[in-house]
Design an enzyme around this catalytic site. Structure first.
Site, PDB file in Angstrom:
ATOM      1  N   GLY A   1       7.153   9.825  -0.649  1.00 54.95           N
ATOM      2  CA  GLY A   1       6.090  10.598  -0.018  1.00 54.95           C
ATOM      3  C   GLY A   1       5.198  11.336  -0.990  1.00 54.95           C
ATOM      4  O   GLY A   1       4.567  12.330  -0.638  1.00 54.95           O
TER       5      GLY A   1
ATOM      6  N   ILE B   1      -0.334   2.186 -15.026  1.00 53.60           N
ATOM      7  CA  ILE B   1      -1.207   1.029 -14.884  1.00 53.60           C
ATOM      8  C   ILE B   1      -2.491   1.528 -14.251  1.00 53.60           C
ATOM      9  O   ILE B   1      -2.518   1.942 -13.088  1.00 53.60           O
ATOM     10  CB  ILE B   1      -0.560  -0.061 -14.004  1.00 53.60           C
ATOM     11  CG1 ILE B   1       0.838  -0.398 -14.506  1.00 53.60           C
ATOM     12  CG2 ILE B   1      -1.443  -1.298 -13.969  1.00 53.60           C
ATOM     13  CD1 ILE B   1       0.893  -0.910 -15.927  1.00 53.60           C
TER      14      ILE B   1
ATOM     15  N   HIS C   1      -2.770  -0.660  -5.262  1.00 54.60           N
ATOM     16  CA  HIS C   1      -1.434  -0.436  -4.705  1.00 54.60           C
ATOM     17  C   HIS C   1      -1.229  -1.483  -3.618  1.00 54.60           C
ATOM     18  O   HIS C   1      -1.813  -1.400  -2.528  1.00 54.60           O
ATOM     19  CB  HIS C   1      -1.344   0.981  -4.130  1.00 54.60           C
ATOM     20  CG  HIS C   1       0.004   1.346  -3.602  1.00 54.60           C
ATOM     21  ND1 HIS C   1       0.482   2.629  -3.607  1.00 54.60           N
ATOM     22  CD2 HIS C   1       0.985   0.604  -3.049  1.00 54.60           C
ATOM     23  CE1 HIS C   1       1.694   2.662  -3.074  1.00 54.60           C
ATOM     24  NE2 HIS C   1       2.014   1.427  -2.714  1.00 54.60           N
TER      25      HIS C   1
ATOM     26  N   LYS D   1      -1.026   7.949   1.118  1.00 51.70           N
ATOM     27  CA  LYS D   1      -1.940   6.943   1.656  1.00 51.70           C
ATOM     28  C   LYS D   1      -2.818   7.535   2.759  1.00 51.70           C
ATOM     29  O   LYS D   1      -2.360   8.347   3.564  1.00 51.70           O
ATOM     30  CB  LYS D   1      -1.138   5.759   2.195  1.00 51.70           C
ATOM     31  CG  LYS D   1      -0.302   5.068   1.128  1.00 51.70           C
ATOM     32  CD  LYS D   1       0.761   4.173   1.730  1.00 51.70           C
ATOM     33  CE  LYS D   1       1.712   3.656   0.675  1.00 51.70           C
ATOM     34  NZ  LYS D   1       2.858   2.923   1.246  1.00 51.70           N
TER      35      LYS D   1
ATOM     36  N   GLU E   1       6.863  -2.392  -3.081  1.00 57.57           N
ATOM     37  CA  GLU E   1       5.558  -1.891  -3.518  1.00 57.57           C
ATOM     38  C   GLU E   1       5.290  -2.283  -4.967  1.00 57.57           C
ATOM     39  O   GLU E   1       6.167  -2.177  -5.827  1.00 57.57           O
ATOM     40  CB  GLU E   1       5.497  -0.378  -3.343  1.00 57.57           C
ATOM     41  CG  GLU E   1       5.810   0.067  -1.911  1.00 57.57           C
ATOM     42  CD  GLU E   1       5.246   1.432  -1.570  1.00 57.57           C
ATOM     43  OE1 GLU E   1       4.707   2.105  -2.473  1.00 57.57           O
ATOM     44  OE2 GLU E   1       5.333   1.811  -0.395  1.00 57.57           O
TER      45      GLU E   1
ATOM     46  N   ASN F   1      10.668   0.784  -0.318  1.00 55.62           N
ATOM     47  CA  ASN F   1      10.903   1.698   0.791  1.00 55.62           C
ATOM     48  C   ASN F   1      11.875   1.027   1.747  1.00 55.62           C
ATOM     49  O   ASN F   1      11.573  -0.020   2.323  1.00 55.62           O
ATOM     50  CB  ASN F   1       9.602   2.038   1.518  1.00 55.62           C
ATOM     51  CG  ASN F   1       8.663   2.844   0.645  1.00 55.62           C
ATOM     52  OD1 ASN F   1       7.514   2.478   0.458  1.00 55.62           O
ATOM     53  ND2 ASN F   1       9.140   3.943   0.085  1.00 55.62           N
TER      54      ASN F   1
ATOM     55  N   ARG G   1      12.897   1.285   4.741  1.00 52.07           N
ATOM     56  CA  ARG G   1      12.656   1.755   6.111  1.00 52.07           C
ATOM     57  C   ARG G   1      11.380   1.103   6.625  1.00 52.07           C
ATOM     58  O   ARG G   1      10.693   0.390   5.899  1.00 52.07           O
ATOM     59  CB  ARG G   1      12.462   3.275   6.112  1.00 52.07           C
ATOM     60  CG  ARG G   1      11.391   3.714   5.104  1.00 52.07           C
ATOM     61  CD  ARG G   1      11.030   5.168   5.212  1.00 52.07           C
ATOM     62  NE  ARG G   1      10.235   5.644   4.088  1.00 52.07           N
ATOM     63  CZ  ARG G   1       8.928   5.454   3.939  1.00 52.07           C
ATOM     64  NH1 ARG G   1       8.251   4.755   4.831  1.00 52.07           N
ATOM     65  NH2 ARG G   1       8.278   5.938   2.893  1.00 52.07           N
TER      66      ARG G   1
ATOM     67  N   VAL H   1       4.785   3.771   7.743  1.00 51.75           N
ATOM     68  CA  VAL H   1       3.765   4.327   8.634  1.00 51.75           C
ATOM     69  C   VAL H   1       2.749   3.249   8.998  1.00 51.75           C
ATOM     70  O   VAL H   1       2.313   3.128  10.145  1.00 51.75           O
ATOM     71  CB  VAL H   1       3.051   5.522   7.959  1.00 51.75           C
ATOM     72  CG1 VAL H   1       1.907   6.035   8.842  1.00 51.75           C
ATOM     73  CG2 VAL H   1       4.029   6.639   7.645  1.00 51.75           C
TER      74      VAL H   1
END
Length: 455
Positions: free
Chosen positions: A164, A203, A208, A237, A275, A291, A293, A296
């Site tokens: 987060g 980087i 992303h 985000k 990611e 992640n 899970r 969002v």
């Protein structure tokens, strides 16, 4: 299939899970804090049980109370949503010990992939490209200075147990390193109870890019394409889209194959996201984190793939195979999500809790979805995140999706609290965003300075 599941969350994601469960014929139990007694998820669930006071540490993070609620109501499984306990391996382990199925990976996999240092080591073993960085935990500024000199500036400091956007700092030179390290470490300790850090070469500029994966207990792993999450502020985000305009056919095959390889390496089960940072100039991509899970921004993937990710989570937790194979997944059109928050973008995005006196959510037409737990007369409590809704659109192409999002945001009407709707409308209309010409630095370095100096 389960008879009953408990949703260990609140807000729009709790509502989303309740709706998916109901469509599967599964009963639901909502948990709530005293501050959420009148929340929408409480009204929609078949049962609801209070698990503590307003503070999340005493309610939505209270493992004993949540597990007691599951036992008391006879829930066979728990869906943690995102945030709160969704990536907590201790909670996953307690569920396993109590024979309550968690809609997520095992505690072992959470430990492996939830900790960024462990995850890096596993990805190296799997042959997935990672950014140059520290080999293990970094606890002191002296260690940090030495490692940074070896890697080369600029660098990123990251909390090992983070998520987060917490415990992250960009460092351009040795003068910035010590104060940045101390601040990030203190933030990580406060947020996660763990001050361990690690260091990566930055980087920059970068995109992303994240890949949605699904795995089941039979060893099947598939991907549902990628999302571009480069429009972010302070590592949070703001807007997401799928597919990414920065990726062509060949690179898309490479990056999704790497994500599947990563998930297969750890025998991943349930929904997860790999990611990456993409260096557009070289076309090289690097693993950043996983992640463990639901995200969002999962609705944009649902729109372009036609796969209901939350339903798949419940099915997989029940022991079922994935309902789709990789060859069954087809991608269509373009999807965009805007996060609508109760906040004031003109004053550094200060939260704006309060009573919603009037609410009109955009609707009508094909390819428009609004995920929300708000209603007129609802008072947004000051204790949790400020999200009001997620507006998600789908078009035959990116231009149609952009126009549809503009139309939706123009219809969005909230009275009683300040929101970021106008900010999102300006962002989605910005020439750079319309052209797809942006990276992770665009929002903070280009768009916001101009936006915030406007009257």
């Amino acid at each position: 299939m389960f008879n009953k599941i408990l949703i260990a969350n609140r807000g729009e994601i709790a509502v989303r899970i309740i709706r998916a469960a109901r469509e599967l014929g599964v009963g639901t139990v909502a948990i709530y804090s005293t501050a959420d007694r009148d929340a929408l998820h409480v009204h929609l669930a078949d049962e609801a049980i209070c698990v503590g006071p307003a503070r999340s540490t005493e309610s939505y993070l209270n493992m004993n109370n949540i597990l007691s609620a599951a036992v008391a109501t006879g829930a066979q499984a728990i869906h943690p949503g995102f945030g709160f306990l969704s990536e907590n391996s201790k909670f996953a382990r307690l569920c396993e010990e109590m024979n309550i199925k968690l809609s997520g990976p095992s505690a072992k996999v959470m430990d492996m992939m939830g900790d960024k240092i462990n995850a890096r080591a596993e990805m190296i073993k799997a042959g997935v490209p990672v950014t140059p960085g520290s080999e293990g935990e970094v606890h002191t500024t002296d260690e940090a200075v030495k490692i940074a000199e070896e890697i080369g500036y600029p660098i990123m400091l990251k909390a090992s147990a983070g998520g987060g956007g917490k415990g992250i700092r960009k460092v351009n030179n040795v003068e910035e390193l010590v104060p940045a390290f101390e601040a990030a470490q203190a933030e990580a300790q406060a947020a996660f109870g763990n001050g361990a850090m690690f260091i990566e070469r930055m980087i920059f500029p970068a995109r992303h890019i994240e890949v949605q994966i699904l795995g089941d207990s039979q060893g099947n792993v598939i991907h549902l394409g990628e999302r571009d999450c480069s429009l972010q502020r302070n590592n949070q985000k703001v807007l997401e889209e799928s597919p990414s305009v920065a990726i062509g056919h060949t690179l898309r095959q490479e990056i999704t194959a790497a994500a599947v390889k990563a998930a297969q390496h750890v025998s991943y089960e349930n929904a997860g996201t790999i990611e990456f940072l993409l260096d557009e100039s070289s076309g090289k991509f690097y693993f950043m984190e996983m992640n463990t899970r639901v995200q969002v921004e999962h609705p944009v993937t649902e729109f372009v793939s036609g796969v209901d990710i939350v339903k798949e989570q419940i099915r997989v937790a029940n022991g079922n195979e994935l309902s789709v194979k990789q060859e069954d997944v087809t991608f269509s059109g373009h999807a965009i999500e805007c996060r609508i928050n109760a906040e004031n973008p003109k004053f550094n995005f200060a939260p704006s809790p309060g009573k919603i006196t009037n609410l009109f959510l955009p609707s009508g037409g094909v390819g428009l979805r609004v995920d929300s737990a708000m209603y007129s007369g609802y008072s947004i409590p000051p204790y949790y995140d400020s999200m009001i809704a997620k507006v998600i659109v789908h078009g035959e192409n990116r231009f149609e999706a952009l126009m549809k999002m503009q139309r939706a945001l123009l219809e969005f009407d909230v009275e009683g609290v300040i929101t970021n709707v106008d900010f999102q409308l300006e962002l989605i209309s910005d020439p750079h965003v319309v052209a797809g010409d942006y990276d992770t630095s665009f929002l903070g370095n280009v768009f916001l300075p101009e936006y915030q100096k406007e009257d």
